[in-house]
Design an enzyme around this catalytic site. Structure first.
Site, PDB file in Angstrom:
ATOM      1  N   GLU A   1     -12.176  -4.768  -4.542  1.00  0.00           N
ATOM      2  CA  GLU A   1     -12.668  -3.400  -4.343  1.00  0.00           C
ATOM      3  C   GLU A   1     -11.921  -2.394  -5.230  1.00  0.00           C
ATOM      4  O   GLU A   1     -12.417  -1.290  -5.471  1.00  0.00           O
ATOM      5  CB  GLU A   1     -12.524  -2.981  -2.876  1.00  0.00           C
ATOM      6  CG  GLU A   1     -13.495  -3.672  -1.928  1.00  0.00           C
ATOM      7  CD  GLU A   1     -13.200  -5.150  -1.735  1.00  0.00           C
ATOM      8  OE1 GLU A   1     -12.018  -5.533  -1.773  1.00  0.00           O
ATOM      9  OE2 GLU A   1     -14.158  -5.933  -1.568  1.00  0.00           O
ATOM     10  N   ASN A   2     -10.735  -2.771  -5.703  1.00  0.00           N
ATOM     11  CA  ASN A   2      -9.959  -1.831  -6.529  1.00  0.00           C
ATOM     12  C   ASN A   2     -10.609  -1.573  -7.894  1.00  0.00           C
ATOM     13  O   ASN A   2     -10.214  -0.641  -8.597  1.00  0.00           O
ATOM     14  CB  ASN A   2      -8.508  -2.309  -6.706  1.00  0.00           C
ATOM     15  CG  ASN A   2      -7.655  -2.146  -5.457  1.00  0.00           C
ATOM     16  OD1 ASN A   2      -6.756  -2.929  -5.181  1.00  0.00           O
ATOM     17  ND2 ASN A   2      -7.914  -1.115  -4.661  1.00  0.00           N
TER      18      ASN A   2
ATOM     19  N   ASP B   1       0.823  -1.211   0.000  1.00  0.00           N
ATOM     20  CA  ASP B   1       0.000   0.000   0.000  1.00  0.00           C
ATOM     21  C   ASP B   1       0.863   1.270   0.000  1.00  0.00           C
ATOM     22  O   ASP B   1       1.955   1.279   0.564  1.00  0.00           O
ATOM     23  CB  ASP B   1      -0.912  -0.017   1.238  1.00  0.00           C
ATOM     24  CG  ASP B   1      -2.125   0.876   1.054  1.00  0.00           C
ATOM     25  OD1 ASP B   1      -2.344   1.371  -0.071  1.00  0.00           O
ATOM     26  OD2 ASP B   1      -2.864   1.079   2.034  1.00  0.00           O
TER      27      ASP B   1
ATOM     28  N   SER C   1      -8.602  -4.841   4.651  1.00  0.00           N
ATOM     29  CA  SER C   1      -9.028  -4.623   3.259  1.00  0.00           C
ATOM     30  C   SER C   1      -9.326  -5.941   2.535  1.00  0.00           C
ATOM     31  O   SER C   1      -8.872  -6.154   1.404  1.00  0.00           O
ATOM     32  CB  SER C   1      -7.990  -3.792   2.490  1.00  0.00           C
ATOM     33  OG  SER C   1      -7.794  -2.531   3.098  1.00  0.00           O
TER      34      SER C   1
ATOM     35  N   ASN D   1       1.236   3.413  -2.982  1.00  0.00           N
ATOM     36  CA  ASN D   1       1.757   3.836  -4.294  1.00  0.00           C
ATOM     37  C   ASN D   1       1.235   5.217  -4.686  1.00  0.00           C
ATOM     38  O   ASN D   1       1.979   6.061  -5.195  1.00  0.00           O
ATOM     39  CB  ASN D   1       1.337   2.854  -5.392  1.00  0.00           C
ATOM     40  CG  ASN D   1       1.872   1.458  -5.169  1.00  0.00           C
ATOM     41  OD1 ASN D   1       2.656   1.235  -4.253  1.00  0.00           O
ATOM     42  ND2 ASN D   1       1.437   0.523  -5.999  1.00  0.00           N
TER      43      ASN D   1
ATOM     44  N   HIS E   1       2.503   3.300  -9.056  1.00  0.00           N
ATOM     45  CA  HIS E   1       2.381   1.860  -9.371  1.00  0.00           C
ATOM     46  C   HIS E   1       3.616   1.386 -10.140  1.00  0.00           C
ATOM     47  O   HIS E   1       4.108   0.287  -9.931  1.00  0.00           O
ATOM     48  CB  HIS E   1       1.116   1.595 -10.179  1.00  0.00           C
ATOM     49  CG  HIS E   1      -0.145   1.981  -9.460  1.00  0.00           C
ATOM     50  ND1 HIS E   1      -0.363   1.676  -8.144  1.00  0.00           N
ATOM     51  CD2 HIS E   1      -1.248   2.664  -9.869  1.00  0.00           C
ATOM     52  CE1 HIS E   1      -1.549   2.137  -7.764  1.00  0.00           C
ATOM     53  NE2 HIS E   1      -2.107   2.754  -8.797  1.00  0.00           N
TER      54      HIS E   1
HETATM   55  C1  IPE Z   1      -5.549  -2.860  -0.531  1.00  0.00           C
HETATM   56  O1  IPE Z   1      -5.136  -1.538  -0.669  1.00  0.00           O
HETATM   57  C2  IPE Z   1      -5.324  -3.604  -1.777  1.00  0.00           C
HETATM   58  C3  IPE Z   1      -3.953  -3.684  -2.257  1.00  0.00           C
HETATM   59  C4  IPE Z   1      -2.876  -3.247  -1.677  1.00  0.00           C
HETATM   60  C5  IPE Z   1      -3.817  -4.316  -3.513  1.00  0.00           C
HETATM   61  P1  IPE Z   1      -6.166  -0.336  -0.889  1.00  0.00           P
HETATM   62  O2  IPE Z   1      -5.342   0.881  -0.809  1.00  0.00           O
HETATM   63  O3  IPE Z   1      -6.954  -0.561  -2.104  1.00  0.00           O
HETATM   64  O4  IPE Z   1      -7.100  -0.488   0.386  1.00  0.00           O
HETATM   65  P2  IPE Z   1      -8.096   0.564   1.048  1.00  0.00           P
HETATM   66  O5  IPE Z   1      -9.100   0.940   0.015  1.00  0.00           O
HETATM   67  O6  IPE Z   1      -7.279   1.739   1.477  1.00  0.00           O
HETATM   68  O7  IPE Z   1      -8.676  -0.177   2.208  1.00  0.00           O
HETATM   69  C1  IPE Z   2      -1.545   0.195  -3.434  1.00  0.00           C
HETATM   70  O1  IPE Z   2      -1.293   1.560  -3.447  1.00  0.00           O
HETATM   71  C2  IPE Z   2      -1.671  -0.384  -4.817  1.00  0.00           C
HETATM   72  C3  IPE Z   2      -3.004  -0.874  -5.161  1.00  0.00           C
HETATM   73  C4  IPE Z   2      -4.033  -0.912  -4.388  1.00  0.00           C
HETATM   74  C5  IPE Z   2      -3.173  -1.364  -6.500  1.00  0.00           C
HETATM   75  P1  IPE Z   2      -2.495   2.599  -3.508  1.00  0.00           P
HETATM   76  O2  IPE Z   2      -2.779   2.896  -4.941  1.00  0.00           O
HETATM   77  O3  IPE Z   2      -3.640   2.119  -2.700  1.00  0.00           O
HETATM   78  O4  IPE Z   2      -1.825   3.857  -2.819  1.00  0.00           O
HETATM   79  P2  IPE Z   2      -2.517   4.909  -1.852  1.00  0.00           P
HETATM   80  O5  IPE Z   2      -3.127   4.147  -0.712  1.00  0.00           O
HETATM   81  O6  IPE Z   2      -3.538   5.642  -2.659  1.00  0.00           O
HETATM   82  O7  IPE Z   2      -1.384   5.772  -1.404  1.00  0.00           O
HETATM   83 MG    MG Z   3      -4.087   2.336  -0.719  1.00  0.00          MG
END
Ligand code: IPE
Ligand code: IPE
Ligand code: MG
Length: 236
Positions: free
Chosen positions: A57-58, A10, A183, A12, A27
């Site tokens: 959820e992504n 988490d 998550s 990125n 990413h």
């Molecule tokens: C969880 O991270 C999923 C991955 C790292 C792939 P998210 O950043 O999507 O989670 P939430 O939405 O903050 O809980």
């Molecule tokens: C995790 O980083 C990668 C994925 C969930 C694919 P995020 O994209 O959730 O990074 P933040 O949480 O917005 O910083």
């Molecule tokens: Mg995140």
């Protein structure tokens, strides 16, 4: 040494925002952290490593970010396949059930799985389009279809209907970026996992950070509901 380590990669987006870059740059920068951690885990003797790359959820993210991620993952899978094979790493993908996953990416996942299936070193599982609840519901459906009488359903039998029945419980979960939540990650397998929450954002996470997490784990007192060994048998 934890047998099974899982990482929620988490931070990125925040990594990119702090540099006034688009989220997708974060990413992109995550790839070197992945390679570093895979190598660190393998040399440290971790037998099972699972990385959470994309959750069910992504799909709620903007289409452009999702498309970009799919392209990056595809490139990374193709680029690193020879190294993973040479290092004896067995690769698997957990998820990818959604029809929105591009067929060519799903094919690359299958190809890397087949290519490395004979490897006997570390098992690297990439959770991609993964949801812990979805896997539990799918296991329940599969059990019902198998006609197993309700009284015969045990925890072990239930686990046999999850995607990878040979996968051991997770011992340690590392979630970077300071966020402290599950998550929807591997809900069945994290039942007794230890958690660490390093503040570092995933693209900056490197082998020394990973080894520090292993060190933290070793200092934890894992009781599984019991009492510490030295008090075992003590009179109260
Ligand atoms: C969880 O991270 C999923 C991955 C790292 C792939 P998210 O950043 O999507 O989670 P939430 O939405 O903050 O809980
Ligand atoms: C995790 O980083 C990668 C994925 C969930 C694919 P995020 O994209 O959730 O990074 P933040 O949480 O917005 O910083
Ligand atoms: Mg995140």
């Amino acid at each position: 040494m934890p047998r099974h380590v899982a990482c929620v990669m988490d931070g990125n987006g925040r990594w990119a925002q702090r540099r006034s870059l688009p989220r997708t740059a974060g990413h992109q920068a995550a790839e070197s952290a992945v390679i570093d951690v895979v190598e660190a885990a393998r040399t440290a003797g971790v037998r099972w490593l699972t990385l959470y790359a994309f959750s069910t959820e992504n799909w709620n993210r903007p289409g452009t970010e999702v498309d970009h991620l799919m392209r990056l993952v595809r490139r990374a899978v193709r680029r690193h396949a020879p190294l993973l094979l040479a290092r004896g790493i067995r690769c698997r993908f957990l998820g990818a059930a959604d029809p929105r996953v591009p067929p060519e990416l799903a094919q690359d996942f299958d190809d890397l799985t087949a290519l490395t299936s004979g490897n006997r070193g570390m098992t690297l599982t990439i959770a991609f389009d993964h949801g812990g609840r979805r896997d539990i519901v799918a296991a329940a459906r599969s059990l019902i279809r198998s006609g197993t009488p309700a009284d015969e359903v045990t925890e072990r039998l239930f686990a046999d209907h999850l995607p990878f029945p040979d996968m051991p419980d997770v011992d340690l979960v590392i979630r970077t970026s300071g966020e402290q939540r599950i998550s929807n990650f591997m809900l069945w397998h994290v039942a007794y996992a230890e958690w660490v929450f390093p503040e570092v954002l995933w693209p900056d996470f490197r082998a020394p950070d990973f080894l520090a997490c292993l060190h933290t784990y070793r200092r934890r007192d894992r009781r599984f509901g019991g009492v510490p060994p030295r008090t075992n048998g003590e009179r109260s």
